[in-house]
Enzyme design. Structure first.
Site, PDB file in Angstrom:
ATOM      1  N   ASP A  44     -11.205   2.234  -1.120  1.00  0.00           N
ATOM      2  CA  ASP A  44     -10.282   3.076  -0.353  1.00  0.00           C
ATOM      3  C   ASP A  44     -11.032   3.970   0.642  1.00  0.00           C
ATOM      4  OD1 ASP A  44      -7.762   3.799   0.457  1.00  0.00           O
ATOM      5  OD2 ASP A  44      -7.152   4.722  -1.430  1.00  0.00           O
ATOM      6  N   HIS A  92       0.849  -1.199   0.000  1.00  0.00           N
ATOM      7  CA  HIS A  92       0.000   0.000   0.000  1.00  0.00           C
ATOM      8  C   HIS A  92       0.885   1.249   0.000  1.00  0.00           C
ATOM      9  CE1 HIS A  92      -2.633   3.125   1.631  1.00  0.00           C
ATOM     10  NE2 HIS A  92      -3.626   2.425   1.132  1.00  0.00           N
TER      11      HIS A  92
HETATM   12 MN    MN Z   1      -5.641   3.155   0.716  1.00  0.00          MN
END
Ligand code: MN
Length: 338
Positions: free
Chosen positions: A299, A176
């Site tokens: 997200d 990430h």
């Molecule tokens: Mn993220």
């Protein structure tokens, strides 16, 4: 066709980790990229309150929000930079505590949540132990690593125990984003370039390429990596990366590997749609990777998850492809049972 929407890059944080970030930010020698985070998205200001509240909640309120948006399941992960800005023993302790909290949330809502375990790469031996605990005891579905740890990348030999444990326990690593590492962040510090519009992808794409070009996938051929944000741009560049790798290897600029960079990418990586609602970007990714290697992500709470759902619901793909991207691929990659 029934499609369950599974979102695979959904963020949370624990109160303790949020508190310890502010301790680091108030101290000396703060990494310049992380300092920018402290001045902006991590600042304790009213404008950040809604997002902070959302990050801190992995219970009923989040479920109610998911119901409202139409997200059936979130795969939760400790938000960036997680524990990777702490000294080693604190980082190791807080990763375990965060994983315990995550496992508890998953136990409370087994059909709505799954989770990726945080690790503290600062202590690779302890991190490998935590991977084992996360897989076997906590029954989490993979790992989250927020790119560099104090300027170091997972291809370094000291981190091999982490890659080895991830492979042995078949835990995919979600690589990430975070801000570019301290040794190269300077030109990113202006104009917001360090942030998610470009710097995050540059940093995470670099990290992925370091793994590929170091030969990590020769050493750990079953290691699986997940990249968000439509592969952090790499699908667009793969042909040129291969083409120039051949030259780089010939002029002794790159290490000789048995296969081309793209071959490792297409075998060991999957990508997610997090933060990208562009049909041209999805189209290109489908052409380059194939539909089986693309997963849906929203997200949350950083991006508009309603917009992500609108995009994927309306994307110009077949219903079979939509089901794979929304659901089946996530089930396979993260071995979801619920
Ligand atoms: Mn993220």
């Amino acid at each position: 066709m029934t499609i369950r929407r599974i979102a695979v890059e959904e963020a949370f944080v624990t109160p303790e980790i949020m508190k310890e970030w502010h301790v680091v930010l108030a101290g000396r020698n703060v990494e310049p990229g992380f300092a920018k985070m402290g001045e902006t998205i991590l600042a304790e200001i009213p404008g950040n309150k809604l997002m902070d509240d959302r990050l801190l909640d992995i219970g009923a309120k989040r479920i109610a929000h998911m119901d409202q948006i139409g997200i059936d399941m979130q795969i939760l992960s400790l938000t960036s930079p997680g524990v990777q800005v702490f000294e080693s023993s604190l980082a190791t302790r807080l990763a375990a505590a965060s994983n315990d909290a995550l496992a508890e949330a998953v136990r409370a809502y087994p059909t709505r949540f799954a989770g990726l375990a945080a690790i503290a790469p600062q202590d690779p031996t302890e991190a490998a132990r935590e991977i084992e605990r996360a897989a076997q005891k906590l029954e989490l579905n993979g790992l989250i690593v927020n790119s560099h740890t104090m300027g170091e990348y997972l291809d370094a030999e000291k981190f091999w125990p982490i890659l080895e444990a991830a492979q042995a326990l078949d835990m995919p690593i979600y690589l990430h984003p975070r801000e570019p590492g301290p040794q190269w962040v300077a030109p990113y510090l202006d104009y917001g370039l360090w942030f998610a519009g470009w710097g995050f992808a540059a940093e995470t794409g670099l990290h992925a390429l370091r793994l590929i070009l170091s030969g990590a996938f020769e050493r750990y051929p079953k290691l699986r990596i997940v990249l968000g944000h439509m592969g952090e741009g790499l699908p667009f560049w793969l042909q040129r990366i291969d083409n120039r790798y051949v030259l780089e290897e010939k002029i002794h600029a790159a290490r000789k590997l048995p296969r081309l960079p793209s071959e490792y990418f297409l075998e060991n990586f999957v990508i997610t749609t997090s933060g990208v609602t562009s049909m041209p970007a999805l189209r290109l990714s489908l052409d380059v990777l194939g539909v089986d290697r693309i997963l849906f992500a929203a997200d949350f709470p950083y991006e508009d998850d309603a917009e992500a759902v609108r995009f994927m619901d309306g994307a110009s793909v077949t219903e079979e492809e939509r089901k794979k991207i929304y659901e089946s691929n996530a089930r396979r990659v993260f071995k979801l049972t619920a």
